[in-house]
Design an enzyme around this catalytic site. Sequence first.
Site, mmCIF file in Angstrom:
data_model
loop_
_atom_site.group_PDB
_atom_site.id
_atom_site.type_symbol
_atom_site.label_atom_id
_atom_site.label_comp_id
_atom_site.label_asym_id
_atom_site.label_seq_id
_atom_site.Cartn_x
_atom_site.Cartn_y
_atom_site.Cartn_z
ATOM 1 N N PRO A 2 0.818 -1.209 0.000
ATOM 2 C CG PRO A 2 -0.795 -1.582 1.617
ATOM 3 C CD PRO A 2 0.508 -2.094 1.123
ATOM 4 C CD GLU A 3 2.499 3.247 -4.463
ATOM 5 O OE1 GLU A 3 2.868 4.418 -4.615
ATOM 6 O OE2 GLU A 3 2.603 2.391 -5.366
ATOM 7 C CE LYS A 52 5.339 3.063 0.360
ATOM 8 N NZ LYS A 52 6.066 2.042 -0.428
ATOM 9 N NE ARG A 125 13.952 4.734 11.353
ATOM 10 C CZ ARG A 125 13.405 4.334 12.505
ATOM 11 N NH1 ARG A 125 13.967 4.686 13.663
ATOM 12 N NH2 ARG A 125 12.308 3.606 12.509
ATOM 13 C CG ASN A 165 6.919 -0.800 -8.134
ATOM 14 O OD1 ASN A 165 7.887 -0.177 -8.556
ATOM 15 N ND2 ASN A 165 6.597 -1.996 -8.582
ATOM 16 N NE ARG A 257 7.567 -4.042 -5.001
ATOM 17 C CZ ARG A 257 6.645 -3.250 -4.462
ATOM 18 N NH1 ARG A 257 6.947 -2.422 -3.477
ATOM 19 N NH2 ARG A 257 5.401 -3.288 -4.921
#
Length: 268
Positions: A2-3, A52, A125, A165, A257
Amino acid sequence: MPEGHTLFRLAREQHGRFAGREVHVTSPQGRFAAEAELVDGRVLDEVTSYGKHLFAVFGPDVVHVHLGLYGKYTTGTGLPPEPRGALRMRWEGPGEDGEGVWTDLRGPTACELITDGEVQLILDRLGPDPLRRSDPGRAWARISRSRQAVGALLMDQSVLAGVGNVYRAEVLFRHGISPFRPGKALTEAEWDAVWADLVVLLRAGVRAGRIVTTRPEDRTRKRGAASRVDAHYVYRRAGQPCRLCGTPVRTEEMVGRNLFWCPTCQAV
């Protein structure tokens, strides 16, 4: 995986269903049982997302979830079904109108109880999130100095948070940028345009609940919502003709990916 738009929608949905009320938290699978017991019965203050990552605040404690490749939430009303399989975490609450609501979490990469300070360490981060009031200059500072391919940089969550992706492939196509171009070869004007486009595309993804990146004039169906076939320019269209030039879309692996691009529209 999931984005960012999916996590944003999840946070909004969970906040609307559970925030401000006591939540019964369990871990039928058992892997989150000790942590669930600590927050069980507490009032949920809020649920937010960044990139995410999902953060549910129960007073001084925060449930942090990263769905990864296989994580998934299922939500419903009324009585929840009997727990089956690897059910990591379940929430149950009275709901806004008193009707019971529940949500089940399965298969996440991370489901942990952390403090505010640990939340900040995670955020520190991460790169800027196009769905938040973030400074795109932080990402540009990394990209403009890097010899790494821009297609890899866009997938690095420490550079840019929430882009996965699909958005990686599609935004580079929309701006005619080869995914193999080194970050330092990108111009600042190109980056500004990519960032602005990501803001638009992710916000559209939040509204629609799906990723659509094609412009109406480039679809086979010119009116109405884009069909699944028309939704993307290059993503998962390997071997099919480019919508703009007819060249077969290519694919190969990049940072673990499958990458998709048009070698003509996105020439190095």
